[in-house]
Scaffold this motif. Sequence first.
Motif, PDB file in Angstrom:
ATOM      1  N   ARG A 441       0.837  -1.204   0.000  1.00 51.60           N
ATOM      2  CA  ARG A 441       0.000   0.000   0.000  1.00 51.60           C
ATOM      3  C   ARG A 441       0.876   1.260   0.000  1.00 51.60           C
ATOM      4  O   ARG A 441       0.635   2.198  -0.762  1.00 51.60           O
ATOM      5  N   ASP A 453      -7.213   4.793   0.821  1.00 52.70           N
ATOM      6  CA  ASP A 453      -7.057   3.357   0.552  1.00 52.70           C
ATOM      7  C   ASP A 453      -7.854   2.952  -0.686  1.00 52.70           C
ATOM      8  O   ASP A 453      -7.399   2.117  -1.484  1.00 52.70           O
ATOM      9  N   VAL A 456      -5.904   3.877  -3.737  1.00 50.89           N
ATOM     10  CA  VAL A 456      -4.771   2.958  -3.903  1.00 50.89           C
ATOM     11  C   VAL A 456      -5.238   1.664  -4.552  1.00 50.89           C
ATOM     12  O   VAL A 456      -4.619   1.144  -5.499  1.00 50.89           O
ATOM     13  N   GLU A 457      -6.342   1.122  -4.051  1.00 54.96           N
ATOM     14  CA  GLU A 457      -6.856  -0.148  -4.584  1.00 54.96           C
ATOM     15  C   GLU A 457      -7.366   0.022  -6.014  1.00 54.96           C
ATOM     16  O   GLU A 457      -7.206  -0.877  -6.853  1.00 54.96           O
ATOM     17  N   TYR A 476      -2.882  -5.719   1.040  1.00 58.18           N
ATOM     18  CA  TYR A 476      -2.153  -4.488   0.745  1.00 58.18           C
ATOM     19  C   TYR A 476      -1.172  -4.102   1.854  1.00 58.18           C
ATOM     20  O   TYR A 476      -0.298  -3.270   1.636  1.00 58.18           O
TER      21      TYR A 476
END
Length: 589
Positions: A441, A453, A456-457, A476
Motif C-alpha cells: 500500500r 485506501d 490505492v486499490e 495491501y
Amino acid sequence: MHTQFTAKRLKKFISYYNPHRRIFAMDMTFAALSAVAVLLFPLVSGKITELVMGGWDAETVRAVGRYMLLLAVLAVVRMVSNVIYAYFGHAMGAKMEETMRDELFVHYEELSFHFHAKHDVGQLMTVLSNDLSGMTELFHHGPEDLLMTVIKFGGAFVILMAIDWRLTVFLFALLPVMAVISIVNDRRMEQALLRSKSDRAEMNSHLEDVLSGIRTVKAFGAERDEAGRFHRFNARYTGSQCRFYKIEAIFYEVMGSFPQILTMLTICAGGVLIGLGRMDIPVLVTFLLYVGTLAEPIQTMLNFMRLYEEGKSGFIRYMEMLEVTPAVAEPGKASDLPAVELLRVRGEICFEDVSFHYPDAEENVLEHLSFTVASGESVAFAGASGIGKTTVSMLAARFYDVTGGRITLDGVDLRQLSNRTLRENIGIVQQEVTIFNGTIRDNIRFGRPAASDAEVEWAAVQAGIDGYIRTLPMGYDTLVGTKGITLSGGQRQRISIARLFLKNPKILILDEATSALDYESEQLVQRALEKLMQGRTSIIIAHRLSTIRNVDRIYLLGGKSIVESGSHAQLIAQNGEYAHLCDISGITQ
C-alpha cells in the motif's frame, strides 16, 4: 574540492547556532559559572590553610566555618551549572546535527543523476551518518571548553600573579611550548582522520554493494572472494585508524604530562623560595592547589582538541558534499505553469535543435535533434544499445540540461519551470523499478501520500496487480522487504504502474519497461501500460521492437540524431534500417 576549514566554512558552521541563540547563551553562562566556581576553590582552600596554620581560637573557627560554607556553596553552584549546561548543551548540539542531516539529505535529492552515478550509496550514507556523529559533541562542548579554559587559565594567571609574579611567570612560560605542540600535531591528526573517514566510506560502500546484491553473490558462489575483498577494505580502514591512534596517543600523553611537570616545578621552585625566605607555606599550598586546578583546563583543552579534530574532519567531508552545485538548477523565476492544475497542462513536448554531452565528456551523445510530440500522442525511440535512447528520456524529464538547443513543455522552456512543476506532470516507468522497504500500500501511495485506501486499490486494479495482492495473507499491508525482494520483476513493474495511475500525470516516459521480463510478465505489464497510456503524451524507449508497433510514430536513432521516422507500417514500407532491425527480430509486419 577544498579539504580545509576555510573562512566560508567557519561562517557556515557558526550559522547552525543562530536558531538556538537563547539556549547557547544560557549554556555558556552556566559553563562560565562552573569555571568561576572551580577557579575560586583553591583561593578559598588556601585561605583556610593560612587560618589553620596561624593558630586556633574562636574567631579562627568561625572564619573557617564561613569559608567551609562558601566551599559548599561553590560546590552546589558548580554541580547545578554542570547539570544545566550538560543537558541543554547536548540537546542543542543534537538539534543542530539534525538540521545538518536534513540539509544534506535534501541536497542529495537535488543533485543530478550524474553525481549519484559517480558516488556510491555507502559513501553518501557514511557522510550523512558517521561523519556527522561527532558534531553534537563539538557543537556543544567546543564553545564551552574554549570559554572554560580561557576563564580558568586567565583567572588562575591573574590570581597567581597577585600572589607571586615570579613563580607565576616561571610556570606559565611553559604554555607556549604546549601551544607549539598543539599546532604541530593539529595538521597530522586532521590528515589521519580524513584518511580514516575516507577508508571507512569505501568499506561501507563495498558492504552496501555486496549486501544489496547478495543474491548474485550466492548464485556465483562468490562468498569467499567477497569476504576477501571486504577484509582488504576493513584492514585498510583499521590501518588508517591505528595511524591516527598513534598520533593521538603521543600527543595526549605528552600534553597530559604537563600538570605533573608543573607540580614538580612548583614544588622545586617553591621550596627554593621558602628556603630563601621569600615565600611561606600557605602561599605554596595555594600555588599547588592552582597547579592541580590547571590540570582540569588542560584536560578540557585536550578533550576540545579531540572533539575539534573529529568534528572538523567530519564537517569538511560534509561541506564537500554540500558545496557540490546541482547540475540541474532551479530557475530564478519559475514560469507560471501550475503543477496542481494538471488539466491546464496539454503535454506537448518539443525538442528544438537539441545537442547534449554528459558532464565528464566532450563528445556529444546527441546532435541537432528536433521533433515534437503532440498532446496525447505516443512516440517510440528505437536504435542500437548506447545510441542515446535513454538520454532522450532523461532530457525530457530534465534529469540533465541540454548543452545546445532547448526542450519545451507546452511552449515553455523546461529550464524556466520549477523541477517540482515539471516532475508532477511527468510519470516514468523504468526497467529497474525501485520498491521501498514497507507495505505494498505504501509503495503504491508513494508520490501521493494523501491518497485514500480506495484510490490505492483502484490504481492497483488498473495496473492489473490487485488480484495478486488479495491472495497475500496481509493483502495491501504485506511487507515487501528491501528493494521488493519478495516480489517478481513483473509484480514490481505493475506496482510502479499503479503508482502512475494514482499520480495521473499528463506525460509518460517508458524506458525499456518490459525488456527484463519473461514473456508472460511482459504481456501483463504491456496491457497495463497500454491502459495507462490512453489520453497521455507518451515517450517510449524501445528495446523490443514488438512492443512499439502500435504507437503513433517511431523515431530511429543513429549517428547522434534521427535517421528514420514514421509509423511502424511506414517504416517497414521504406525498407530501411528499421525494417532491417525488424527482420533481425523476426517481426514481419
